[in-house]
Enzyme design. Structure first.
Site: not given
Ligand code: PLP
Length: 395
Positions: A379, A91, A113
């Site tokens: 992610s 993010k 938000e």
């Molecule tokens: C917020 C988050 C997501 C989901 O958000 P996307 O916009 O779909 O990427 C996925 N993995 C992690 C670790 C997150 O913090």
């Protein structure tokens, strides 16, 4: 005309996308639409963005060949380590980009938000970095269940405002944020945390996150002597980490793109967030997309064990990738994801975020050849989810 999976100049991906916002936001929206590409293409912007990604976020994130995971699944599985970024997930790539953009637009205050608090923390972080005032809107219920992230935001100097209307969760926080923006459109920039919302947000956020696939190309070239993997797998909430991991491969149809949604307690259980399977065309947060809704258009509350995936819609680009068949959409239940998270921990010594565990769970649902190169976008890291893992596995 050549098929395109990118936004057109009105922010449409096929029939999805666009900008459906209240009249009072039009001036803001238009300024953003007209200036985002110009600003992002300025050499000084690119240079500042790149330097912060390197020295502050810690990029490039490694591309790691997971040997024991590969053995288990019978393919060459690489992990793109977004979990190693500052603040623990992808993010931050987007919030760094947007704070630099806000400064160049002469904005004085930032609003955002947040549901689980992850985007709120990433926003509060870059506001501290840039010395900008930050207000984060969060549902009253989410504030109660995400106390550590609320504390982080406060420590970083952000003001956390409770949304007390409706279901007191993410969509109510979004409504509050939009209301605040309407009240002060000149001074405020609204940082959206995923590839959702009206044009230009989906395209802008995808471009900021596209650094993920940009790095993947040269990292694969170094390791495999090709820029192109056979598969890229990513979890999808709103879809920003997937959009970034897919970005530079969208027009190379030989690279199979796999998006993994959260099916909670099962697609047909009534407690799920598998938007592509369950969703119908509708408008949410100013863009036309696939949306979980009742016959008369009321949004259905999504459910997933992972707070980052329980969004009732999906970004318009993903709706288009689903409809056009360019990406394959799979889903994983709570149970499948939790087991996949435990498996990665035991096999590779990496505890993933539960969102990410959904992407890993897809490995069990796919058939590979031994020589296939598979990249899983890791992610985020699992520190924030330890309590959930502890309760689930009785650790
Ligand atoms: C917020 C988050 C997501 C989901 O958000 P996307 O916009 O779909 O990427 C996925 N993995 C992690 C670790 C997150 O913090």
């Amino acid at each position: 005309m050549k098929k395109s999976y990118h936004a057109d100049d009105k922010g449409y991906y096929g029939v999805f996308g666009g900008s459906f916002v209240p009249e009072m936001l039009h001036p803001n929206m238009e300024i953003l639409q007209e200036s985002y590409l110009k600003i992002m293409n300025e050499p000084s912007f690119k240079q500042e963005f790149k330097a912060l990604l390197k020295d502050y976020v810690g990029r490039p994130s490694p591309l790691y060949l997971a040997k024991r995971l590969s053995e288990k699944h019978g393919a060459k599985i690489y992990l793109k380590r977004e979990d190693l970024n500052h603040t623990g997930a992808h993010k931050i790539n987007n919030t760094i980009g947007q704070i630099l953009l806000a400064k160049r637009l002469g904005k004085k205050r930032i609003i955002a938000e947040t549901g689980a608090g992850q985007h709120g923390v990433a926003t509060a972080t870059v506001c501290a970095l840039a010395g900008m005032e930050c207000t984060v809107y969060m549902g009253e219920i989410d504030i109660a269940r995400q106390a550590p992230n609320v504390a982080r935001m406060k420590m970083l100097g952000a003001k956390v405002v409770a949304a007390t209307s409706g279901s007191k969760t993410l969509k109510d926080a979004t409504n509050e944020a939009i209301r605040a923006w309407i009240n002060d459109p000149v001074e405020i920039h609204y940082i959206i945390g995923s590839v959702v919302g009206f044009h230009p947000y989906p395209d802008m956020v995808a471009r900021f996150q596209s650094v993920i696939s940009e790095e993947m190309k040269w990292q694969l070239m170094e390791k495999e002597n090709t820029e192109y993997p056979d598969y890229i797998i990513a979890c999808v909430g709103g879809g920003s980490n997937a959009a970034g991991a897919f970005y530079h491969y969208l027009d190379h149809e030989k690279v199979k793109l796999v998006a993994v949604e959260a099916s909670g307690k099962g697609v047909d259980s009534g407690e799920s967030a598998a938007t592509s399977v369950l969703g119908k065309e509708g408008i949410i947060h100013g863009s036309k997309t696939l949306l979980m809704q009742t016959e008369d258009g009321q949004i259905i509350e999504p459910y997933s064990i992972s707070a980052g995936l329980d969004y009732p819609g999906v970004g318009p680009q993903h709706a288009h990738l689903f409809r056009s068949g360019r990406a394959q959409f799979l889903n994983a239940t709570d149970d499948e994801a939790m087991l996949a998270g435990l498996e990665l921990s035991k096999l590779e010594g990496i505890i993933p975020a539960i969102e990410t565990s959904h992407a890993l769970a897809a490995l069990d649902k796919m058939k590979f050849n031994k020589e296939d190169i598979v990249v899983v976008n890791l992610s985020g890291r699992g520190d924030k989810d330890l309590d959930t893992y502890i309760k689930y596995f009785d650790l």
